[in-house]
Scaffold this motif. Structure first.
Motif, PDB file in Angstrom:
ATOM      1  N   ILE A  88       0.470  -1.178  -0.363  1.00 25.16           N
ATOM      2  CA  ILE A  88       0.043   0.068   0.358  1.00 25.16           C
ATOM      3  C   ILE A  88       0.651   1.031   0.080  1.00 25.16           C
ATOM      4  N   LYS A  89       0.699   2.188  -0.642  1.00 22.61           N
ATOM      5  CA  LYS A  89       1.161   3.642  -0.772  1.00 22.61           C
ATOM      6  C   LYS A  89       0.796   4.125   0.502  1.00 22.61           C
ATOM      7  N   THR A 100      -1.131   6.948   0.427  1.00 19.59           N
ATOM      8  CA  THR A 100      -2.820   6.068   0.419  1.00 19.59           C
ATOM      9  C   THR A 100      -3.509   6.236   1.700  1.00 19.59           C
ATOM     10  N   GLU A 131      -6.763   6.443  -5.144  1.00 27.06           N
ATOM     11  CA  GLU A 131      -6.155   5.898  -6.479  1.00 27.06           C
ATOM     12  C   GLU A 131      -6.562   4.607  -5.608  1.00 27.06           C
ATOM     13  N   GLU A 132      -6.284   3.962  -4.861  1.00 24.60           N
ATOM     14  CA  GLU A 132      -6.351   2.626  -3.826  1.00 24.60           C
ATOM     15  C   GLU A 132      -7.017   2.900  -3.081  1.00 24.60           C
ATOM     16  N   GLN A 171     -10.880   1.133  -4.122  1.00 25.15           N
ATOM     17  CA  GLN A 171     -11.399  -0.472  -4.388  1.00 25.15           C
ATOM     18  C   GLN A 171     -10.998  -1.626  -2.516  1.00 25.15           C
TER      19      GLN A 171
END
Length: 228
Positions: A178-179, A182, A204-205, A208
């Motif tokens: 995971i960035k 995030t 972006e993450e 979901q």
């Protein structure tokens, strides 16, 4: 339920009942999710029809002691016209509406859920950029998850994370999947709610991840996300 009860309500859903009647589902500030019969509300001549459209915030009066009370009065307080004119905002409404319909029990008050749903509509009723609309839905989901009694966990230390719904959320891992951006975005949305939607957040993450968390803990497929 006594002879007449008054509520502040958001109209969630309408279902046909017989030729002219409808079963209408509301989320109320005072009593949570309620269902009631709208007599002749499918008729264009009905005075009730103007206050009973999905998404409307209304002053509502119900009467009756049975399983399905009857709508006596419904006056629209806010119609959220800017939401109804934008297909992207309508999609967000349907997703939020499905969550409330499927994950909240009948007649269980939750001002937190009511305020989160009303707050979402009020935000969507503003002029927003496409990413702001996405962030508004993410903020709603985080508020809704916490209102249900869950909380997505983020450890106080560590820099390498994976996301595991079964373990409660973000979990420290030997390998970062995971960035970090995030995690920062999630923290901002959790702490500031709808106030964070116009911030420059990396999102972006998150859609979901939150969907996975909700589907795991609710133990059901959220169809509106997939269809819309």
């Amino acid at each position: 339920m006594s002879r007449e009860q008054q509520y502040t309500a958001i109209v969630l859903k309408k279902q046909a009942l017989a030729e002219a009647d409808e079963i209408i589902t509301f989320f109320t500030k005072e009593a949570g999710k309620l269902r009631a019969v709208g007599k002749s509300t499918k008729s264009s001549k009905s005075k009730l029809i103007y206050g009973l459209q999905p998404m409307f915030l209304c002053d509502l009066t119900l009467a009756g002691n049975g399983r399905l009370p009857k709508v006596i009065r419904a006056t629209a307080k806010e119609t959220f016209g800017f939401v109804q004119e934008d297909s992207s905002k309508i999609k967000v409404w349907y997703i939020a509406c499905e969550l409330v319909l499927t994950a909240t029990p009948d007649e269980q008050p939750s001002e937190t859920v009511f305020d989160a749903l009303l707050g979402l509509l009020e935000v969507l009723n503003q002029e927003l950029k496409p990413n702001d609309i996405v962030r508004a839905l993410l903020a709603f989901k985080i508020l809704f998850i916490e209102a249900l009694g869950f909380k997505i966990l983020v450890p106080n230390s560590g820099s390498n994370f994976v996301f595991n719904p079964a373990l409660g959320g973000f979990v420290i891992s030997e390998k970062a999947l995971i960035k970090p951006e995030t995690i920062l975005a999630f923290n901002q949305l959790e702490q500031r709610g709808y106030l964070a939607i116009k911030d420059d957040l990396y999102i972006e993450e998150l859609p979901q991840l939150l969907l996975n968390f909700l589907q795991f803990h609710l133990e059901r497929d959220l169809k509106s996300e997939r269809i819309i």
